[in-house]
Each structure stands twice: as C-alpha cells, then as structure tokens.
Design an enzyme around this catalytic site. Sequence first.
Site, short mmCIF file in Angstrom:
data_model
loop_
_atom_site.label_atom_id
_atom_site.label_comp_id
_atom_site.label_asym_id
_atom_site.label_seq_id
_atom_site.Cartn_x
_atom_site.Cartn_y
_atom_site.Cartn_z
N SER A 1 9.07 -8.57 126.90
CA SER A 1 9.19 -7.39 127.75
C SER A 1 8.84 -6.13 126.96
O SER A 1 9.48 -5.86 125.94
CB SER A 1 10.61 -7.28 128.31
N GLU B 1 10.31 -1.08 124.57
CA GLU B 1 11.27 -1.84 123.76
C GLU B 1 10.79 -2.00 122.31
O GLU B 1 11.58 -1.83 121.40
CB GLU B 1 11.51 -3.22 124.38
N ARG C 1 19.74 -2.77 125.05
CA ARG C 1 18.57 -2.82 124.17
C ARG C 1 18.65 -1.70 123.11
O ARG C 1 17.64 -1.09 122.76
CB ARG C 1 17.26 -2.71 124.96
#
Length: 345
Positions: A245, A341, A170
């Site tokens: 998420s 995120e 990520r």
Amino acid sequence: MSPSNAPRFSADYPLRAHNTFGFDVRARLACEIQHEAQLPIALQAAVAAGLPRLVLGGGSNVVFTRDFEGLVLRMTLRGRRVVGEDDHAWYVEAAAGENWHQFVCWTLEQGMPGLENLALIPGTVGAAPIQNIGAYGLEMSEHLVSLRALELSSGEPVVLTAAACRLGYRDSFFKQEGRNRFAITAVTFRLPKAWAARAGYADLERELVAQGGAARPDAQAIFAAVVAVRRAKLPDPEVLGNAGSFFKNPVIEAEHFTLLREREPGLVSYPQPDGRVKLAAGWLIDQCGWKGRALGAAAVHERQALVLVNRGGANGTQMLALARAIQNDVTERFGIVLEPEPVCL
C-alpha cells in the site's frame, strides 16, 4: 569479536535486490549486520568516514530516488524464541532481520495464534514497529511488548517499551522524533492465550465461506484466508516491483465525513473508536480514474488502486511523480490529502 565475525564492508553496493520496487540504485558503502555486536563497529566506521547511515531491512517501505551516498546497514539478524509464558499469554522474541511472514507462520506452528491477520505483509520484524503494520482489523501495536535497539549516535543499546514506541496508525516514535536515530535489533510480542477470531472484513468473510465456511474459524483458517485474499489482490514484489500500500487510509473528522458522504454516497468508510472515520484510500484513488493507469513504467495496479508498481525500468523520481498526480486528483475531488506510507530518499 573474532575477525571472522567482524562486519564486512562493500563499496559501490547494488541495492536493486534490496528494495521491493526494484529500483536500480547503489550505496557508496554497505555492511551486512548479522550480530548485534557488529553494529557499533560499523557505526564507528561511518563516523570515521564522515558518511550518513541508512538502516535497511527488507526494503519494502522505501522509495530510492537516487544513489545513497553513505553507509547502508543491512539488518539480517536471525533468531526467534519463546522468552516467557504465564497463565494468560506467551512472550516471543524475534530478531530484526527475520522475515515477518515467516515469523507469523512460526508462531502458528508453535500453537501461539494472534498474528494471523498480519500474514503475508512484506518486510522484516525489525521494520514492523516503525510502520506499526496492520491489516484486516489488527495492528501490530496490540501485541508489542518491547524492543531492543542501538542508538546510532552513541552506539549504546536501549530497550523501549511499547508505550515508548508511541505507536499510531502507520506511525510511531521512529517516524517522528526517533527518525534515523535507532537501529532495531529484536522485538518481543505478547500473544494472549484467550484467542478470539477477527474476521469482520468483507473480503475475509467471503474467502472463509469459499474455503468451507466454518461458523467459528480457527487461526489457521483465518491465516489461509488472509493469504488467499492478499495474493488475489496484491502483486508479488518478486514479479512486479511494489511496496504494498503506497498511501495511508485517511482518517477524518465525523463532520467532514458527513458532508463528504452527502456528495459521495458510495464512500467506503470505517468508523473509529474516537468518533472519527477512516476512508479507503484505494476507493478514493479508483474514483479518480487511476486504477490501471500509468505514467511511463510507473503505474497503478489494475486490481488494487492503493498499490503503485514498477512495470520495469521505472525510477524513484518517476514513482513519486505518479504519486503526486494521484494526490492532486484526490485532493481536488474530495478535499483530502493522501499521505504516502513509504519513506522517500
């Protein structure tokens, strides 16, 4: 460029429809970029007006805490094509504004599997390398070849290889040294002809069994299973505002994991090739009692603790307050700091 293709600017532009949380914020100025040639002109206008710039794709990975006092560049470039083929792979290019899920569907329709595990991830193709999107045992970095972008400061086009993008979990060059420096315009992927199924996740295995349980599922079966699992666990942003998420799954050293598991025998974990261990952030959050809880209209989804949702009327500041409360509880119990995120503005 003809006058009809010149970029058009809109003042006091509403962004509610352009961020998947549905936060009611506005941009001082906005411009829709449909062609690469429009970008330098829009950038010059921002410089002339002394305005900061924000490149915005599908708005699925951003938390607006206030109005944006600058120019929003809405990347809506379209196009997808096969740009090459050899004995081992197909090479496909997609414009930055293409919807990611629809691009995955298109590759399968063309008989070019490989991206099926990444089905139904919200957002655009141009945003995918920034986040190095991943799901169910696959990361986009495994198929990235290169991308085209425009450097915002100079307006000059550049081509970056996969190595230059420095993709991690990520993470990427675009979230580190390259942050706010580039506008990605097109991405090229390599899809190997020697395809192998990736169906090792428990949720996928269960869904494949429910759908017929082929001993060797093909790419279309895995695609269908991924879509079914995601729809069962994750809310549709069109119905309930969210950014997917909200936290990364933390990766910790093996020694830390061993100590933690002695205290938490039910700890959900995934060994990594480098010897470290990835933990399930959703499980950590759930163990702290946050699943289904809310602070006002900002809430944790009742079926997936990793997803924060806007139940209606929440703003970005309230969502971040909820995120901080969750982080504090997880740190207090597990000694782990969860990292968000989305990009927070």
